[in-house]
Each structure stands twice: as structure tokens, then as C-alpha cells.
Design a protein around this motif. Sequence first.
Motif, PDB file in Angstrom:
ATOM      1  N   THR A 143       5.551   5.887  -0.322  1.00  0.00           N
ATOM      2  CA  THR A 143       4.328   6.324  -1.005  1.00  0.00           C
ATOM      3  C   THR A 143       3.150   5.601  -0.348  1.00  0.00           C
ATOM      4  O   THR A 143       3.190   4.369  -0.197  1.00  0.00           O
ATOM      5  N   THR A 177       5.972  -3.373  -1.530  1.00  0.00           N
ATOM      6  CA  THR A 177       4.616  -2.800  -1.553  1.00  0.00           C
ATOM      7  C   THR A 177       3.690  -3.754  -0.814  1.00  0.00           C
ATOM      8  O   THR A 177       3.540  -4.924  -1.216  1.00  0.00           O
ATOM      9  N   VAL A 206      -2.419   1.300   0.876  1.00  0.00           N
ATOM     10  CA  VAL A 206      -1.251   0.588   0.329  1.00  0.00           C
ATOM     11  C   VAL A 206      -0.009   1.420   0.633  1.00  0.00           C
ATOM     12  O   VAL A 206      -0.002   2.639   0.398  1.00  0.00           O
ATOM     13  N   THR A 252      -1.101   5.125  -0.526  1.00  0.00           N
ATOM     14  CA  THR A 252      -2.329   5.355  -1.305  1.00  0.00           C
ATOM     15  C   THR A 252      -3.516   4.874  -0.492  1.00  0.00           C
ATOM     16  O   THR A 252      -3.368   4.121   0.472  1.00  0.00           O
ATOM     17  N   ARG A 312       4.061   1.720  -0.163  1.00  0.00           N
ATOM     18  CA  ARG A 312       5.181   1.283  -1.016  1.00  0.00           C
ATOM     19  C   ARG A 312       6.459   1.980  -0.546  1.00  0.00           C
ATOM     20  O   ARG A 312       6.488   3.213  -0.462  1.00  0.00           O
ATOM     21  N   SER A 319      -3.141   3.147  -9.408  1.00  0.00           N
ATOM     22  CA  SER A 319      -3.592   1.753  -9.227  1.00  0.00           C
ATOM     23  C   SER A 319      -3.196   0.864 -10.398  1.00  0.00           C
ATOM     24  O   SER A 319      -3.229  -0.363 -10.284  1.00  0.00           O
ATOM     25  N   GLY A 356      -6.130   3.424  -4.719  1.00  0.00           N
ATOM     26  CA  GLY A 356      -4.855   3.632  -5.409  1.00  0.00           C
ATOM     27  C   GLY A 356      -4.517   5.087  -5.602  1.00  0.00           C
ATOM     28  O   GLY A 356      -3.571   5.405  -6.333  1.00  0.00           O
ATOM     29  N   ASP A 372       2.865  -3.216  -8.936  1.00  0.00           N
ATOM     30  CA  ASP A 372       3.008  -3.533  -7.524  1.00  0.00           C
ATOM     31  C   ASP A 372       1.844  -2.974  -6.717  1.00  0.00           C
ATOM     32  O   ASP A 372       1.369  -3.593  -5.747  1.00  0.00           O
ATOM     33  N   ILE A 373       1.327  -1.795  -7.113  1.00  0.00           N
ATOM     34  CA  ILE A 373       0.164  -1.216  -6.423  1.00  0.00           C
ATOM     35  C   ILE A 373      -1.070  -2.069  -6.673  1.00  0.00           C
ATOM     36  O   ILE A 373      -1.859  -2.357  -5.747  1.00  0.00           O
TER      37      ILE A 373
END
Length: 503
Positions: free
Chosen positions: A79, A136, A148, A81, A150, A105, A85, A109-110
Motif C-alpha cells: 500500500t 511501514t 508512505v 500513500t 506499507r 492517516s 495519508g 502505523d501510517i
Amino acid sequence: MTRRILLSHLSLMLLVLLALEVPFGFIYTRSELTRFSNTAELGAVTLAVVCEDKLEHGRASDLPEIARNYAQRTGSSVTVTDHDGTVLTDTDTDTDTDTVGRNISSEPDIATALHNRTATGTRDGPVSNSDILFATVPGTSDNTVSCVVRTLYPLAPLTQRVHATWVALAVTGLGVLAAVALIGFALARSITRPLRALERATAQLADGRLTHPPATDRGPPELRRLAASFTRTATRLQHLLHSQRAFASEASHQLKTPLTALRLRLENFEPHLTPCAQHSLNEAIGEVGRLSRMVQGLLALARLENSAITPEVTDLDTVVADRAAIWTAFAGEQRVDITVAGTKAGQVWAVPGALEQIIDNLLSNALRASPPGATITLATATPPADSGRTAPMAELHVTDEGPGMTEADRQRAFDRFWRAADAHHDGTGLGLSMVQRLTHASGGEVTLNAAPHGGLDAVVRLRPVQAAPTRSNAAALQKIAPLRSPNTAGNRPRAQRISGRQR
């Protein structure tokens, strides 16, 4: 002992295996998880650098392809972002909802990655019992978070690998225990072989003759010395027993002849003595007869202690009826009645010939104690079993109507040569001792109780045929058979029985 030695070896080896394999298993599990987490984090960092570079050059459309390729290559889901987020691409096909364009967001973890910190750990997957590992990481440029990334990895393959390792450790431990069991069993058998030889030799010695002495050149030094000492002791004991048996056999012949000759010489004096010396002569002849019976009793006890046979099945009711019929005539001379009462006792275990001798000695004592007009009762019974016995014991009661005994006298009555201070008869003091030895040799017991209406109640308890026989010390009863029956030709009961009334 073999089992105990084997169990001690296995217990010790089991503790060693547990001390080695269990920590190794936990260390391996933790190291595999750490290695897998570090690899996932390193891969996520590399992917985040690539994604940040694409976003910096305005090529965000390449992110889905890059994410799919990475996910296929590593078996994970990716994933990506932006700096707010918002999901730019998501390769997770396990969800039915398209998450692209969705702001995540708020997820822990994000949020951590948006603050320029890496987040790794495990969490529950969408399917029960399917934990996943997440890594992440932020994609930064000049300390600014541009995106970001993950990555999610299922932990099922790692769990299976760890379980396989635990199974391998368990199988290895069982294999080691099996090998140790075989080796330990062989060693235990080797160590205990001299002890088994000693056990067999001890059983042979208990039966009367040591035919296979234990080897003195096998086993540990301590057991070799023990076997040598046992062999010397057994040889010495056999020699002593043989000497004692030889003495009893020879003495029975050597002592009878001079005693018989002495009695004949004393009787030959009778025509030549004055009437005033007749009483002293009769007393001397009586003492010679008493000495002869005492010698016979001692020799019978010696044979009883030096022999070993197995009790046999004997019908108690038949023996009681037979002995009562034989003794009735002699009791009639003293105007004493003998009656048989009680219930059927059936068959009991007794040394061959012992039951006849027991009854003869008890009747002899009772007849000496009974005044004219009294009654001697022979009663048999089988009382119900109590909590102290596994089976009922057959009982024989010989009850007289004499003066009886005090409690102190009853406790000493079975001692050899013991006679009450007020005893006025020619008894030897060996009869009740013979009764006790013969009863014990048959696996029973004998007690003396006060009769309800005065006199003495001698109680003999024997094991019924339902109880298994045991080996016990007994006489070579064929050799002392002349002592047991008052109907032997030429003998009256007073001259045959070993005991008189010990009261």
C-alpha cells in the motif's frame, strides 16, 4: 533394579534434552521472526525510495506497476500513500472495497510513518488465525515525507517453518531417548546380572542347598567382592547345617541305647532292693524315662529347624475325629471324657503329620490337667474374615476344665523347658514348643486363652485350602512319627508324648 537404573538414565537424558532443545526452539523462533522482520523492513525502505523518486519526477502512474511487481516477487501486499495519508495504490486483493483515494492517516502505523518514523510489528489478519507482519516506512526527501509504503507479509509460512523445526526437535529427542533406552537397558542388565545371580543363589540357599554359586569374576569390583563373601558364607552355613543334621541323626541313635540299657539295669535292681528303697528306684526309672522323652523332643525340634518342606492339604475334621477316638480310651482310664463339637472346618494347609502331633500334644497337656469327671472338648470352627485377614482362618479349640494358667504363665508357656512352679508331673516342657513350631511351619498360629468356665483354651488357627500354601520350616516328620500317636505298639501316651502339662 534394572527398571530403576533405566528410568534414571532416561530421566537424566530427558532433562538434558529439554534443557538444550527448548531454549534452542525459542531462540530459533525469535531469530526467524527478527530476520523476517528485518528483511521486510529493508525491502519496504528500498520500495519507499523508488516510490519517492517517482513522485518527485511526477510519474505517480508508475506506482501501481512497481507495487504489483514487488508484491508478486516477495509474496506480500503493498500500500502506497501520499504525504497526507491518501492511498495512491494498493495491491491487497483480499478486500472487496477499493481503497485507492481513501485517507488512512488515522491508522497507527501510517500515522507513525507520516511522522518520519518506521513502524514494524504483527497484527491479526483478515482471516482468523492468520497473523501478518507489517513494515511501514516513510519515503522522505530532505526530511520531508513524500509518501508512505506499507508492506504486509502473511506469517503462515514462517509459522509452518517454525512448527516443522519444533517437530524435528521432538523427533530428534525421541530418537535420542530411544537410543539411550536401548543402551541404558543393555548397561542396566549388565550391571544387575551379578545381583540376579546373587538373588538366585540366595533362593537356593533358603531352600536348603546352594547348587549354583554366583560368579565372582563378573560385574563391578564391589559386586565381585560381595559374591565372593556370599559364597564363603553360604559354604560355611551349609557345612554347619550338615554338621548339625549329622549330629541330630547320630545322637538319636547313640543316646537311645545307653538310656534303654540304664533303665533295664535299674529295673533289674528291683528284686534285690528292700521295700524302703523301692520308691527311690521308681523315681530313678521315671527320671530316666523323662530324660529319654526329653532327648527325643530335642532331636525332633532340631530336625524341625533343619528341614524345609511345603504344607499339604489336610482334612482337619477327619484328623480331629481320628485323634479323639484314639485318645478316648486313655482318657477313660482317668475318668475324663473327650467330646468333639463345633462346625465343619474342612481342609486346611498343614505340614504332613504336623496336625496329628499338635492335637496329641494338646490332648496330652489337657489330660494331665483335667481332674476325674472333667471333659476335654475338641471344637472346630471357621470364623468370618475380619479386616486383618484376607481369608477366614480355620480354628481348632482344645479346651479343658483344669486349673488353667495365669496371664504371665500363658505368655511363657511356649518357651522350651518351661514348666510352671506348681507342676507335679514328669513333663519335659517341650510339648507346647513343638506345637508352636509345627503350627508356624504350617503357616498358622497358636494361642492360649482362659476358658470361659475355667481351665485353658488352646486355639490353633490354620489357613484353609483357599489360601495359597507357602514354603516353611518343618520337620522331617517321617523320622519323628513315633512321637505323634499314642497307639504305637508297646507305648502308652505318657511315655510317647514329648510334653507334659506345662502348668
